[in-house]
Design a protein around this motif. Structure first.
Motif, PDB file in Angstrom:
ATOM      1  N   TYR A  92       0.842 -10.344   1.274  1.00 40.57           N
ATOM      2  CA  TYR A  92       2.173 -10.549   1.842  1.00 40.57           C
ATOM      3  C   TYR A  92       2.934  -9.231   1.956  1.00 40.57           C
ATOM      4  O   TYR A  92       3.750  -9.060   2.865  1.00 40.57           O
ATOM      5  CB  TYR A  92       2.947 -11.556   0.992  1.00 40.57           C
ATOM      6  N   LEU A  93       2.677  -8.291   1.060  1.00 40.76           N
ATOM      7  CA  LEU A  93       3.289  -6.973   1.208  1.00 40.76           C
ATOM      8  C   LEU A  93       2.714  -6.229   2.401  1.00 40.76           C
ATOM      9  O   LEU A  93       3.356  -5.340   2.958  1.00 40.76           O
ATOM     10  CB  LEU A  93       3.073  -6.154  -0.074  1.00 40.76           C
ATOM     11  N   GLY A  94       1.482  -6.579   2.776  1.00 43.26           N
ATOM     12  CA  GLY A  94       0.846  -5.908   3.906  1.00 43.26           C
ATOM     13  C   GLY A  94       1.504  -6.190   5.241  1.00 43.26           C
ATOM     14  O   GLY A  94       1.240  -5.489   6.221  1.00 43.26           O
ATOM     15  N   TYR A  95       2.360  -7.211   5.308  1.00 41.61           N
ATOM     16  CA  TYR A  95       3.082  -7.475   6.551  1.00 41.61           C
ATOM     17  C   TYR A  95       4.139  -6.406   6.831  1.00 41.61           C
ATOM     18  O   TYR A  95       4.627  -6.303   7.954  1.00 41.61           O
ATOM     19  CB  TYR A  95       3.749  -8.851   6.495  1.00 41.61           C
ATOM     20  N   PHE A  96       4.500  -5.631   5.829  1.00 42.82           N
ATOM     21  CA  PHE A  96       5.458  -4.553   6.006  1.00 42.82           C
ATOM     22  C   PHE A  96       4.699  -3.226   6.124  1.00 42.82           C
ATOM     23  O   PHE A  96       3.819  -2.932   5.315  1.00 42.82           O
ATOM     24  CB  PHE A  96       6.438  -4.496   4.832  1.00 42.82           C
ATOM     25  N   GLN A  97       5.038  -2.443   7.113  1.00 35.88           N
ATOM     26  CA  GLN A  97       4.276  -1.237   7.412  1.00 35.88           C
ATOM     27  C   GLN A  97       4.275  -0.248   6.256  1.00 35.88           C
ATOM     28  O   GLN A  97       3.249   0.365   5.948  1.00 35.88           O
ATOM     29  CB  GLN A  97       4.844  -0.567   8.670  1.00 35.88           C
ATOM     30  N   LYS A  98       5.390  -0.085   5.584  1.00 40.20           N
ATOM     31  CA  LYS A  98       5.462   0.897   4.504  1.00 40.20           C
ATOM     32  C   LYS A  98       4.646   0.479   3.285  1.00 40.20           C
ATOM     33  O   LYS A  98       4.215   1.325   2.508  1.00 40.20           O
ATOM     34  CB  LYS A  98       6.926   1.108   4.103  1.00 40.20           C
ATOM     35  N   TYR A  99       4.458  -0.816   3.096  1.00 40.89           N
ATOM     36  CA  TYR A  99       3.683  -1.298   1.956  1.00 40.89           C
ATOM     37  C   TYR A  99       2.209  -1.518   2.304  1.00 40.89           C
ATOM     38  O   TYR A  99       1.412  -1.868   1.425  1.00 40.89           O
ATOM     39  CB  TYR A  99       4.272  -2.620   1.442  1.00 40.89           C
ATOM     40  N   ASN A 100       1.869  -1.338   3.572  1.00 45.17           N
ATOM     41  CA  ASN A 100       0.512  -1.614   4.017  1.00 45.17           C
ATOM     42  C   ASN A 100      -0.417  -0.414   3.864  1.00 45.17           C
ATOM     43  O   ASN A 100      -1.603  -0.518   4.162  1.00 45.17           O
ATOM     44  CB  ASN A 100       0.531  -2.045   5.487  1.00 45.17           C
ATOM     45  N   VAL A 101       0.130   0.720   3.410  1.00 46.02           N
ATOM     46  CA  VAL A 101      -0.666   1.940   3.327  1.00 46.02           C
ATOM     47  C   VAL A 101      -1.810   1.784   2.331  1.00 46.02           C
ATOM     48  O   VAL A 101      -2.939   2.219   2.588  1.00 46.02           O
ATOM     49  CB  VAL A 101       0.227   3.136   2.940  1.00 46.02           C
ATOM     50  N   LEU A 102      -1.543   1.154   1.185  1.00 41.85           N
ATOM     51  CA  LEU A 102      -2.577   0.999   0.162  1.00 41.85           C
ATOM     52  C   LEU A 102      -3.758   0.193   0.683  1.00 41.85           C
ATOM     53  O   LEU A 102      -4.924   0.581   0.511  1.00 41.85           O
ATOM     54  CB  LEU A 102      -1.986   0.339  -1.079  1.00 41.85           C
ATOM     55  N   ILE A 103      -3.479  -0.931   1.352  1.00 40.13           N
ATOM     56  CA  ILE A 103      -4.557  -1.779   1.843  1.00 40.13           C
ATOM     57  C   ILE A 103      -5.384  -1.048   2.893  1.00 40.13           C
ATOM     58  O   ILE A 103      -6.619  -1.043   2.851  1.00 40.13           O
ATOM     59  CB  ILE A 103      -3.978  -3.083   2.418  1.00 40.13           C
ATOM     60  N   LEU A 104      -4.713  -0.409   3.835  1.00 44.10           N
ATOM     61  CA  LEU A 104      -5.435   0.282   4.901  1.00 44.10           C
ATOM     62  C   LEU A 104      -6.226   1.467   4.362  1.00 44.10           C
ATOM     63  O   LEU A 104      -7.342   1.741   4.818  1.00 44.10           O
ATOM     64  CB  LEU A 104      -4.441   0.763   5.967  1.00 44.10           C
ATOM     65  N   THR A 105      -5.663   2.176   3.389  1.00 43.18           N
ATOM     66  CA  THR A 105      -6.379   3.313   2.809  1.00 43.18           C
ATOM     67  C   THR A 105      -7.630   2.846   2.069  1.00 43.18           C
ATOM     68  O   THR A 105      -8.710   3.442   2.190  1.00 43.18           O
ATOM     69  CB  THR A 105      -5.462   4.095   1.859  1.00 43.18           C
ATOM     70  N   MET A 106      -7.504   1.783   1.287  1.00 40.71           N
ATOM     71  CA  MET A 106      -8.671   1.249   0.580  1.00 40.71           C
ATOM     72  C   MET A 106      -9.727   0.754   1.561  1.00 40.71           C
ATOM     73  O   MET A 106     -10.932   0.968   1.365  1.00 40.71           O
ATOM     74  CB  MET A 106      -8.232   0.115  -0.352  1.00 40.71           C
ATOM     75  N   LYS A 107      -9.283   0.109   2.626  1.00 43.02           N
ATOM     76  CA  LYS A 107     -10.224  -0.403   3.617  1.00 43.02           C
ATOM     77  C   LYS A 107     -10.956   0.725   4.327  1.00 43.02           C
ATOM     78  O   LYS A 107     -12.165   0.637   4.584  1.00 43.02           O
ATOM     79  CB  LYS A 107      -9.460  -1.254   4.633  1.00 43.02           C
ATOM     80  N   ALA A 108     -10.245   1.804   4.632  1.00 45.73           N
ATOM     81  CA  ALA A 108     -10.871   2.921   5.334  1.00 45.73           C
ATOM     82  C   ALA A 108     -11.755   3.754   4.419  1.00 45.73           C
ATOM     83  O   ALA A 108     -12.804   4.253   4.834  1.00 45.73           O
ATOM     84  CB  ALA A 108      -9.789   3.797   5.961  1.00 45.73           C
ATOM     85  N   ALA A 109     -11.331   3.923   3.155  1.00 45.24           N
ATOM     86  CA  ALA A 109     -12.055   4.819   2.248  1.00 45.24           C
ATOM     87  C   ALA A 109     -13.218   4.133   1.547  1.00 45.24           C
ATOM     88  O   ALA A 109     -14.117   4.822   1.056  1.00 45.24           O
ATOM     89  CB  ALA A 109     -11.091   5.389   1.202  1.00 45.24           C
ATOM     90  N   PHE A 110     -13.222   2.805   1.483  1.00 47.09           N
ATOM     91  CA  PHE A 110     -14.221   2.110   0.673  1.00 47.09           C
ATOM     92  C   PHE A 110     -15.659   2.412   1.091  1.00 47.09           C
ATOM     93  O   PHE A 110     -16.499   2.701   0.227  1.00 47.09           O
ATOM     94  CB  PHE A 110     -13.959   0.599   0.722  1.00 47.09           C
ATOM     95  N   PRO A 111     -16.023   2.350   2.381  1.00 42.69           N
ATOM     96  CA  PRO A 111     -17.430   2.649   2.725  1.00 42.69           C
ATOM     97  C   PRO A 111     -17.844   4.062   2.334  1.00 42.69           C
ATOM     98  O   PRO A 111     -18.945   4.272   1.802  1.00 42.69           O
ATOM     99  CB  PRO A 111     -17.461   2.441   4.248  1.00 42.69           C
ATOM    100  N   LYS A 112     -16.978   5.046   2.602  1.00 41.44           N
ATOM    101  CA  LYS A 112     -17.324   6.422   2.261  1.00 41.44           C
ATOM    102  C   LYS A 112     -17.392   6.624   0.754  1.00 41.44           C
ATOM    103  O   LYS A 112     -18.288   7.315   0.253  1.00 41.44           O
ATOM    104  CB  LYS A 112     -16.291   7.375   2.875  1.00 41.44           C
TER     105      LYS A 112
END
Length: 556
Positions: free
Chosen positions: A382-402
């Motif tokens: 639910y915090l991910g619906y706000f752009q400023k709070y969505n950084v953690l989710i997007l960073t984890m999603k992008a960095a996880f495979p690497k």
């Protein structure tokens, strides 16, 4: 009618004819937009009350409350067992200082000390009712008779030893001789069975004294819970397996709780238990509702994906790429369903424990603790619906495979250091005695903990091992702290910077996002040329097609 008006406004001309294909496309686009809206946007668009979000919020409050109540009760159970263990060690182990020496309670080094410690156990046990201040007593069998105390000695069947002549004759077959006696007269053994206590220490492997005790945990009355009855299976071991002149004394307790057979209590303890059972039942009901809503959402998402895939195939002759497909398969719903299953299982176990039908406190704690963890992690959605709070989710999603690939490579080096440290330094350093302890020690060094202690505890009795230990520790610390850990942080930092850049400049559009924005620049692919193109998908964009050239090697 709404679709008609929207289409007329977009076309800016009333001359265009409405076709079934256009109406179908607009209906699909509206359903997709609604599906990817936040709960608040859905309410503003169609006045649909966000039941799912409300259930999740209610569930967080209830599960956390349930966990706190169970945790307080579990602390009383654990503290009761630990304090009883400490009390029994002080009662039965002569000279016990209150702190265990390594993994054993105490060690003795002379024959006299072995006999004194053994007879001390029997003397103390025969006077248990007069010595103990706790609510414990001898265990009884079904006929009301005290269960006997058992003493067993294990020794080599035959042997002779002459260290001065460097000669020995040992039969490695082990024999065990046991005796039982009434607990109230256990102190008379030394007189009645003096031959049994005539020990040949060069043949003696161990001596075990076992007995059963009963106890009642009365402290739960303070929290308005019914007290549990406990059975303590106590084993005191005199370990002489190493025959090094050091006899280690262990005291092990296996505690089992059960419902007391005959009890009477005044107050609100039993009434409070009924309230807790009702509360747990309500938690189970909320979890079932949550699972039903999330399962329904998953089914609707799969159907919507099928419609979107069919539309793309019919109009653009191509498939929906994997990244767009993952947008429909919401992992948060799966997380919620898993947490609900764990919560229901833990709640059932908790109700059985409160009803005194089960005593699996540890198993129940694992289920409730894991479910609470997943529930609170789900709040990030639910915090991910706000752009400023969505950084953690997007960073984890992008960095996880690497990060995962990087950890696999670094893990091979880590395992190599683990095995090397265990085989070389294990005999000389307590932190390297087992593989698990080596892994834990190296992980603490990786985080900068206990560095000096690890270096200082390795004595220089063997100069070769001491030199190797310095090279081993310095190389590990230098490699993992200055290189591996720095690269690990750099991977995450790089993903974070990429996310920040995309948030400022805009994310690359996928086919799904282009369709929702009514863009028509979808490349059409013929079936005949399908084998000549390769689909490339990234974390943020997909459906980029490149010609396949067998002579080109892409190095990632």
């Amino acid at each position: 009618m709404e679709l008609l008006v929207r289409y007329l406004e977009r076309s800016n001309s009333f001359s265009s004819a409405l076709t079934p294909e256009v109406i179908k496309e607009e209906k699909l686009r509206d359903d997709l937009k609604y599906y990817f809206m936040s709960p608040c946007e859905k309410y503003r668009a169609r006045r649909h009350i966000p039941w799912k979000m409300g259930v999740q919020i209610l569930k967080i409050v209830m599960i956390t409350t349930q966990l706190v109540l169970f945790g307080l009760n579990n602390q009383l159970v654990v503290s009761y067992k630990e304090e009883n263990t400490m009390a029994l060690k002080n009662l039965f182990i002569k000279g016990y200082s209150g702190v265990d020496e390594d993994d054993y309670s105490i060690a003795v080094y002379t024959q006299r000390d072995v006999y004194d410690s053994l007879f001390y156990v029997l003397d103390q046990y025969s006077q248990l009712g007069e010595l103990s201040v706790g609510a414990i007593s001898y265990a009884e069998d079904e006929n009301g008779l005290f269960l006997p105390v058992t003493i067993c000695k294990e020794y080599y069947k035959r042997g002779s030893l002459n260290p001065s002549d460097e000669a020995y004759d040992i039969d490695a077959q082990l024999e065990t001789l046991c005796m039982e006696h009434d607990p109230r007269t256990a102190n008379q053994w030394r007189k009645q069975n003096s031959s049994f206590f005539d020990l040949d220490f060069y043949r003696l492997v161990n001596i075990k004294v076992t007995f059963n005790l009963k106890g009642i945990n009365l402290q739960t009355v303070r929290s308005r819970e019914l007290p549990d009855c406990y059975s303590f299976y106590v084993t005191i071991t005199f370990d002489n397996e190493s025959h090094s002149g050091k006899v280690k004394i262990y005291l092990d307790i296996d505690a089992e709780s059960s419902a007391c057979r005959d009890w009477k209590i005044s107050g609100t303890a039993q009434k409070n238990t009924h309230y807790l059972l009702v509360f747990d039942g309500f938690v189970i009901l909320v979890c079932i509702i949550s699972t039903t809503l999330c399962t329904r959402s998953i089914i609707l998402a799969v159907r919507l994906l099928q419609r979107f895939s069919q539309f793309f195939h019919e109009n653009f002759n191509r498939k929906v790429c994997e990244d767009d497909q993952k947008e429909f398969l919401n992992g948060w719903y799966v997380l919620v369903i898993v947490s609900d299953v764990l919560t229901v299982t833990g709640s059932i176990l908790k109700m059985e424990i409160q009803a005194k039908s089960l005593t699996s406190y540890d198993v129940c704690s694992i289920f409730l603790g894991t479910s609470t963890l997943l529930v609170w992690v789900g709040v990030i959605r639910y915090l991910g619906y706000f752009q400023k709070y969505n950084v953690l989710i997007l960073t984890m999603k992008a960095a996880f495979p690497k990060v995962l690939r990087f950890c696999c490579c670094a893990g091979m080096i880590y395992l190599g250091y683990t095995f090397c440290g265990w085989i070389v330094l294990g005999p000389y350093h307590e932190k390297f005695e087992g593989l698990s302890r080596v892994a834990e020690c190296l992980f603490s060094l990786l985080n900068g903990d206990d560095m000096f202690t690890t270096f200082a505890q390795l004595k220089d009795k063997n100069i070769l091992v001491w030199l190797f230990s310095r090279a081993y520790l310095y190389s590990f610390i230098s490699l993992f702290i200055y290189m591996v850990l720095s690269l690990f942080i750099a991977l995450i930092t790089d993903s974070y910077e990429t996310i920040k850049k995309y948030q400022n400049d805009g994310f690359p559009l996928t086919d799904l996002q282009k369709f929702l924005r009514e863009q028509k620049d979808f490349p059409v692919v013929d079936d005949s040329s399908e084998k000549d193109v390769e689909l490339k998908c990234s974390t943020f964009s997909c459906c980029k097609r490149f010609p396949v050239n067998d002579d080109i090697i892409l190095i990632s």
